[in-house]
Write a protein that holds these residues in place. Structure first.
Motif, PDB file in Angstrom:
ATOM      1  N   UNK A  46      40.699   1.143  20.231  1.00 26.61           N
ATOM      2  CA  UNK A  46      40.432  -0.186  20.270  1.00 26.61           C
ATOM      3  C   UNK A  46      38.896  -0.364  20.473  1.00 26.61           C
ATOM      4  N   UNK A  47      38.486   0.343  21.538  1.00 28.54           N
ATOM      5  CA  UNK A  47      37.329   0.077  22.188  1.00 28.54           C
ATOM      6  C   UNK A  47      36.021   0.406  21.116  1.00 28.54           C
ATOM      7  N   UNK A  48      36.295   1.524  20.343  1.00 32.45           N
ATOM      8  CA  UNK A  48      35.320   1.600  19.416  1.00 32.45           C
ATOM      9  C   UNK A  48      35.411   0.477  18.136  1.00 32.45           C
ATOM     10  N   UNK A  49      36.604  -0.088  17.800  1.00 31.40           N
ATOM     11  CA  UNK A  49      36.842  -0.726  17.063  1.00 31.40           C
ATOM     12  C   UNK A  49      35.980  -2.270  17.304  1.00 31.40           C
ATOM     13  N   UNK A  50      36.116  -2.774  18.815  1.00 28.66           N
ATOM     14  CA  UNK A  50      35.219  -3.570  19.087  1.00 28.66           C
ATOM     15  C   UNK A  50      34.000  -3.461  19.357  1.00 28.66           C
ATOM     16  N   UNK A  51      33.674  -2.300  18.968  1.00 32.14           N
ATOM     17  CA  UNK A  51      32.014  -2.210  19.057  1.00 32.14           C
ATOM     18  C   UNK A  51      31.355  -1.348  20.060  1.00 32.14           C
ATOM     19  N   UNK A  68      28.707   0.437  14.739  1.00 36.86           N
ATOM     20  CA  UNK A  68      29.467  -0.322  16.216  1.00 36.86           C
ATOM     21  C   UNK A  68      28.658  -1.483  16.370  1.00 36.86           C
ATOM     22  N   UNK A  74      37.487   5.858  14.795  1.00 31.71           N
ATOM     23  CA  UNK A  74      38.358   4.538  15.139  1.00 31.71           C
ATOM     24  C   UNK A  74      39.479   4.467  14.396  1.00 31.71           C
ATOM     25  N   UNK A  75      39.738   4.513  12.976  1.00 30.67           N
ATOM     26  CA  UNK A  75      40.785   4.355  12.339  1.00 30.67           C
ATOM     27  C   UNK A  75      41.860   5.258  12.636  1.00 30.67           C
ATOM     28  N   UNK A 123      42.836   4.382  15.945  1.00 25.15           N
ATOM     29  CA  UNK A 123      44.181   3.091  16.093  1.00 25.15           C
ATOM     30  C   UNK A 123      45.439   3.390  15.609  1.00 25.15           C
ATOM     31  N   UNK A 163      34.183  -0.143   9.814  1.00 25.76           N
ATOM     32  CA  UNK A 163      34.932   0.943  10.559  1.00 25.76           C
ATOM     33  C   UNK A 163      34.930   2.088   9.575  1.00 25.76           C
ATOM     34  N   UNK A 217      29.528  -4.423  14.253  1.00 27.19           N
ATOM     35  CA  UNK A 217      31.073  -4.736  14.772  1.00 27.19           C
ATOM     36  C   UNK A 217      30.826  -5.803  15.941  1.00 27.19           C
ATOM     37  N   UNK A 218      30.143  -5.176  16.708  1.00 26.84           N
ATOM     38  CA  UNK A 218      30.316  -5.894  18.104  1.00 26.84           C
ATOM     39  C   UNK A 218      29.271  -7.404  18.246  1.00 26.84           C
ATOM     40  N   UNK A 251      33.793  11.209  19.985  1.00 29.65           N
ATOM     41  CA  UNK A 251      33.731  11.393  18.428  1.00 29.65           C
ATOM     42  C   UNK A 251      34.830  11.225  17.579  1.00 29.65           C
ATOM     43  N   UNK A 252      35.797  10.492  18.420  1.00 29.22           N
ATOM     44  CA  UNK A 252      37.186  10.011  17.649  1.00 29.22           C
ATOM     45  C   UNK A 252      36.723   9.058  16.711  1.00 29.22           C
ATOM     46  N   UNK A 301      44.730   5.558  21.345  1.00 29.95           N
ATOM     47  CA  UNK A 301      44.447   4.449  20.827  1.00 29.95           C
ATOM     48  C   UNK A 301      43.746   3.342  21.691  1.00 29.95           C
ATOM     49  N   UNK A 302      43.622   3.458  22.754  1.00 33.19           N
ATOM     50  CA  UNK A 302      42.687   2.853  23.813  1.00 33.19           C
ATOM     51  C   UNK A 302      41.345   2.902  23.212  1.00 33.19           C
TER      52      UNK A 302
END
Ligand code: ADP
Ligand code: MG
Lengths: 402, 241
Positions: free
Chosen positions: A312-317, B87, A395-396, A399, B63, B90-91, A392-393, A308-309
């Protein structure tokens, strides 16, 4: 960029601290592997140094010759005329000197001390590079007449003489034999064999000891110091020929004496420690491999726990490589800490073991640094796959995890 | 960017489809979504569960990529970008608020808010300052050193909003941001989003609740993977008052 890396490093430390016990157990393989390597190398160096030290206490370019049980199962001792013959007939022999010894007790002024008395002449002192620190060596007359004069080992002086008083000229007793102290030997330390303290000895002229202690004109062994310009093997060959002839050994009969060459012992020692080092390297390699697999396993667990962490990191860029770097850093920090712990453990272990087996503790910066770097590299090797997996995860999916 | 951003909407979706899975198990969640969103709009996305709202938000948030169709953001065709390029988008341009808050546990509110700045390579002092400002904007400056576990749901969501704001994004995407909150907390969040929208941030929000949707200027209704209808230029709750 440093801000990023500094923060990544900080994060790695924080994650490790959060799972302190788990981190410790994980790195145990590395800790033990590193500690084993460093301890073995350090002790090996100590043992080698100690043996070399003992050999060099015998003097360099020295042969030691002693009799063996012969064909008739009787020791045929060497005599003074053997020494004279060798001195005269072997080219390159600089000093040839015999020795006998006996255990005894030294008495002075009511104090007593268990020691040994060694019968030697000045040639022996020269051959073995034994210095007289205070006083003087024997005179030719004392040697030939077998006078009751003695040179004290420093231990004996300390044991039976009042500190800070000169023992020179004092009368003392060795068993039933009295003698006059004419000098004190320089300190030499351990050597010659196990539990053989070269400083706990009293030296008297060869003839005196033969007459008053051993009761025969036999020699226990003799030493030959040779000119280093001569090949030791050539001298050894002619020495064997001469001794066989003097001892009337038939063609084909085994030598009934043995010659120790200090140079050869040195070589053999080097080969033995080389083999030991190779063996240690294999054992350490296996233990580090097991440790590395442990690191990989725990990093995979960590990636799963923190899916999950990561999301989050991937989602915020965060870029894939930034996530990879984070986990790689964590693995490297973990392994490096394991390496440091191993180094600390090795220090304690090798220091205390060195004092137990009585060899010098020789700290080797190279092996310590190498082990540390190796453990850091293990972090990269075994942390790469888990880190790549984290990066490689999706992001969706990440999360939504849990 | 080849085309001038002024002449076209901030966000354009043209014939967007999304199919999950392959073969007989394949499921088409989006069946051709067309929609344009102007910069500065406040959009509420509504529709029954499973109608494709989240799938659309994930595509809008870069995403995920559509199976077919064109998604232009600032004129950039996002569907043809790779992972790292998305990415970077997004950032640079986007802020996310999730239903489940998604804060890092055992990490202070301040550090949570600083996180996006870390990936922008800002130094520590700049991160701290911007994060404090963002927390102040959501009224949580006094709670900066608290961890998520020490905060109420409403407070956690405000931290999440501060985290989304801290990079000064063009668009804030919120998928059911009030789904885990009671009405009072939800209305506070909506007031906050309205204020931020007033400051120029485009807001895209998924919600189930009519009451929350009333804060938006545009409402997009989804049904079965398609846009059913769009209500534009609504009078908002804030303006009614
Ligand atoms: N990763 C996925 N794999 C398979 N099906 C999915 C996936 N994500 C969403 N779906 C399906 O797509 C449809 C739309 O989902 P979603 O966009 O989450 O709906 P909403 O947010 O409107 O409730 C649902 O039927 C859902 O089951
Ligand atoms: Mg949804």
């Amino acid at each position: 960029m440093f801000g990023m890396f500094g923060a990544t490093l900080l994060l790695a430390f924080r994650e490790i601290r959060r799972h302190l016990l788990r981190s410790f157990l994980t790195t145990l393989g590395i800790i033990i592997g590193v500690a084993a390597v460093i301890t073995m190398v350090t002790l090996g160096n100590g043992v080698t140094a100690s043996i070399r030290d003992q050999i060099s206490s015998l003097g360099s370019n020295v042969f030691i010759v002693f009799p063996l049980r012969g064909d008739r199962e009787v020791i045929r001792p060497f005599k003074e005329d053997d020494v004279e013959a060798v001195a005269k007939q072997i080219a390159g022999a600089e000093e040839v000197a015999g020795s006998v010894s006996a255990s005894t007790t030294a008495f002075h002024n009511g104090a007593d001390w268990t020691t040994s008395v060694q019968g030697v002449n000045n040639a022996f002192l020269r051959a073995q590079s034994i210095d007289v620190e205070v006083g003087r060596p024997f005179t030719r007359e004392e040697e030939s007449a077998g006078k009751n004069v003695c040179l004290l080992g420093p231990k004996v002086r300390d044991a039976i003489f009042v500190p800070d008083t000169s023992p020179l000229g004092e009368e003392m007793r060795l068993g039933g034999v009295s003698c006059t102290v004419i000098g004190v030997l320089a300190e030499r330390g351990q050597g010659g064999g196990p539990n053989q303290d070269q400083d706990n000895t009293v030296m008297m002229p060869l003839k005196t000891v033969q007459r008053r202690f051993t009761g025969s004109d036999d020699l226990q062994y003799f030493v030959i110091k040779y000119d280093s310009a001569y090949a030791s093997s050539a001298i050894q060959d002619s020495l064997i020929d001469l001794l066989r002839e003097r001892r009337l050994l038939q063609e084909g009969a085994d030598n009934d004496f043995n010659i120790i060459d200090t140079a050869q012992v040195n070589q053999a020692l080097g080969a033995a420690t080389g083999a030991l080092t190779a063996m240690v390297a294999v054992i350490a390699g296996i233990s580090l491999l097991v440790g590395g697999i442990g690191i990989m396993n725990i990093m995979l667990v960590s990636v799963t726990e923190r899916t999950r962490e990561i999301g989050i990191r991937l989602a915020i860029g965060a870029l894939a490589r930034e996530v990879r770097l984070q986990f790689l850093t964590e693995a490297v920090v973990l392994c490096s800490l394991g390496g440091l712990a191993g180094i600390a453990l090795a220090f304690v272990l090798s220091w205390s073991l060195a004092s137990v087996i009585d060899v010098p503790f020789i700290f080797s910066p190279a092996i310590n640094l190498l082990s540390f770097l190796f453990s850091a590299v293990m972090g990269i090797v075994f942390g790469y796959y888990p880190a790549a997996r984290a990066s490689r995860l999706d992001p969706i999916d990440a999360l939504r995890h849990e | 960017m080849g085309t001038s951003p002024e002449t076209r909407p901030l966000i354009e979706l043209e014939g967007i489809t999304k199919t999950f899975g392959e073969g007989p198990a394949a499921f088409q969640a989006l069946k051709g979504v067309d929609m344009a969103i102007e910069s500065g709009d406040f959009v509420a996305v509504m529709g029954p569960s499973g109608s494709g709202k989240s799938t659309t938000m994930n595509i809008l948030g870069c995403l995920d990529v559509p199976t077919s169709g064109v998604f232009r953001f600032h004129g950039i065709e996002v569907q043809s970008l790779d992972r790292d390029q998305r990415s970077l988008l997004r950032r640079r341009y986007l802020g996310f608020v999730f239903q489940g808050f998604n804060l890092l546990a055992r990490t202070s509110a301040l550090e949570n808010v600083e996180l996006p700045l870390l990936y922008r390579g800002e130094n520590k002092a700049a991160r701290r300052e911007a994060a404090m400002r963002a927390l102040d904007q959501v009224g949580l400056a006094p709670w900066a050193s608290h961890s998520p576990a020490e905060l109420s749901g409403g407070q956690q969501q405000r931290v999440a909003i501060a985290r989304a704001l801290v990079t000064e994004p063009d668009v804030l995407l919120a998928d059911e941001p009030t789904g885990n909150l009671d009405t009072e907390r939800s209305l506070e969040i909506m007031e906050l989003l309205t204020r931020l929208n007033g400051e120029g941030i485009t807001i895209l929000m998924v919600t189930h609740e009519e009451e929350m949707a009333q804060y938006a200027r545009t409402i997009v209704h989804f049904r079965d993977g398609l846009v059913e209808r769009i209500e534009r230029g609504k009078t908002r709750v804030a303006e009614q008052a």
